[in-house]
Design an enzyme around this catalytic site. Structure first.
Site, PDB file in Angstrom:
ATOM      1  CD  GLU A  85      -1.513  -2.420   1.614  1.00 15.44           C
ATOM      2  OE1 GLU A  85      -0.302  -2.547   1.918  1.00 15.44           O
ATOM      3  OE2 GLU A  85      -2.313  -3.368   1.621  1.00 15.44           O
ATOM      4  NE  ARG A 144       4.729 -10.139  -0.574  1.00 16.78           N
ATOM      5  CZ  ARG A 144       4.496  -9.053  -1.306  1.00 16.78           C
ATOM      6  NH1 ARG A 144       5.192  -8.846  -2.417  1.00 16.78           N
ATOM      7  NH2 ARG A 144       3.580  -8.190  -0.951  1.00 16.78           N
ATOM      8  N   GLY A 181      14.748  -5.066  -0.206  1.00 14.86           N
ATOM      9  CA  GLY A 181      15.140  -3.834  -0.871  1.00 14.86           C
ATOM     10  C   GLY A 181      15.990  -3.994  -2.114  1.00 14.86           C
ATOM     11  CD  GLU A 182      20.480  -6.531  -2.158  1.00 16.21           C
ATOM     12  OE1 GLU A 182      21.555  -5.978  -2.423  1.00 16.21           O
ATOM     13  OE2 GLU A 182      20.383  -7.717  -1.760  1.00 16.21           O
TER      14      GLU A 182
END
Length: 428
Positions: A65, A273, A312-313
């Site tokens: 979101e 995930r 973050g990659e």
């Protein structure tokens, strides 16, 4: 007068707030969040508010979101150069993502607990001129107390599950009491707009918008890491499986073993995930008899499988391959965001369980930008066909890129609608 159910929630939250605070703060502390920032959950701000600037508050739940609104904040910031923006979310992961991609004139805070004390402190400090809530992040007191201040409010990317809609139908007075606070409700599709009206959202304020996740900017990538990864791979072919859930890695690994018979140098970049499942997935790779390297050990792609178990990659890994399978779709989870893959210029593969993005996948399939697969054999056949036919692969990639380009102009339209509905002064 407030409905009985709402009054019950206010009373219960007052009693339970110490226990809820302990749980929420402990969870953030385990994720490495500093103590002072954890106390934002109790409404204690850790950033100042500019007293001379209008403040637009965006409230989201978690990473998905939050990502959906970053590009929207950028466009609204361009139209409102005097405004400041506040993003609140509930997870350490979302906070880290915002820190990496923070739009100009914007700060992040952890969302306060839905209880009288934390909300009073939060609203007293921030005094938002407008509040925009994202998807289904609808806390009763947060909505009503923000509305009571005279703040203009909107709900964007509105999406409720079938179970949530059924629950709201059981309490029509409470639903009306909460949804009437919004000056504008933009849903992801026509069906959701109809459902919102059926559960007593004000019909004259409900309109179809667009899935904001289709308008988010491309994922960031680290050029130094990308250079090292490409050097490690050399000329090896690559395919990627991202956002996989428990029960899906086995299928992906079975597909990869089948592909290795035809392409012995093929590398699979596997991105679960939830990176904290890295040790579990390492065991699954070993059980499949495949060699691996692992990012949390500091490795670069190598072996038959590269386990990318970091946060973050993902944008960097997407830049390494032209074929991406999206998880959360081989089981009834609802699928994940295909726009990030399309923006990276890759071909999109997904399982059939894509209820969260059903309209999107239907359009992408019609345009040749995505393909749905059912099992390991199907995945292997689709990936193999694209590896065998560079022209077909390039056609799918081009269709995916065109799909994302066609939607970018819609972002300005959404920003304009919000500025008007929330009575924010546009740029002269």
């Amino acid at each position: 007068m407030a409905p009985l159910l709402y009054r019950f929630w206010v009373g219960a939250s007052t009693v339970l707030v110490p226990f809820a605070a302990r749980v929420a703060i402990s969870k953030l502390r385990r994720a490495g969040v500093p103590v002072v920032r954890c106390h934002e959950k109790l409404g204690h701000a850790t950033e100042p508010r500019d007293p001379d600037a209008p403040l637009v508050w965006f409230h989201a739940a978690s990473v998905g979101e939050t990502q959906a609104v970053l590009a929207l904040i950028g466009r609204m910031g361009h139209a409102l150069p005097a405004a400041r923006f506040l993003i609140t979310s509930g997870t350490a992961t979302s906070a880290a993502m915002v820190a990496r991609r923070m739009p100009p004139r914007c700060v992040h805070q952890f969302s306060p607990l839905d209880a009288p004390g934390p909300l009073r402190r939060f609203l007293r400090h921030w005094r938002p001129d407008a509040a925009i809530f994202v998807e289904s992040e609808l806390w009763p007191q947060m909505l009503r107390r923000t509305h009571a201040r005279g703040t203009r409010m909107a709900l964007v990317n509105a999406r409720l599950s079938a179970k949530s809609i059924a629950n709201w139908r059981r309490f029509p007075k409470t639903a009306r009491y909460l949804f009437e606070v919004f000056d504008l409700i933009l849903t992801q599709n026509d069906a959701m707009a109809e459902a919102m009206v059926e559960i007593n959202a004000p019909a004259d304020r409900v309109a179809r918008g667009i899935n904001l996740k289709s308008l988010a900017g491309p994922l960031p990538r680290d050029e130094d890491t990308l250079f090292e990864a490409r050097a490690a791979l050399g000329h090896r072919p690559v395919w990627i499986a991202s956002s996989t859930h428990p029960g899906e890695e086995q299928t992906v690994l079975a597909a990869h073993k089948a592909l290795l018979e035809r392409y012995p140098d093929l590398c699979l970049i596997l991105v679960p995930r939830h990176p904290d499942r890295g040790q579990e997935v390492t065991g699954l790779i070993a059980d499949a008899g495949l060699s691996l390297t692992r990012r949390t050990r500091g490795d670069m792609p190598g072996g038959q499988v590269f386990l990318a178990d970091t946060l973050g990659e993902l944008g960097t890994w997407y830049a390494l391959g032209d074929i991406v399978f999206l998880g959360g779709s081989l089981r009834p989870i609802g699928g994940h965001n295909p726009f990030e893959v399309a923006q990276a210029g890759a071909a999109v593969l997904s399982g059939n369980h894509v209820t969260n993005f059903a309209e999107t996948f239907a359009e992408m399939e019609a345009r040749g930008a995505a393909r749905l697969v059912a099992d390991a054999r199907d995945i292997a056949e689709r990936v193999g066909a694209l590896l065998d036919d560079p022209a077909a692969l390039e056609a799918v990639r081009a269709a995916a890129s065109a799909f994302t380009r066609d939607r970018t102009d819609m972002l300005d339209s959404i920003a304009e609608r919000l500025i008007k509905a929330l009575e924010l002064a546009p740029r002269a």
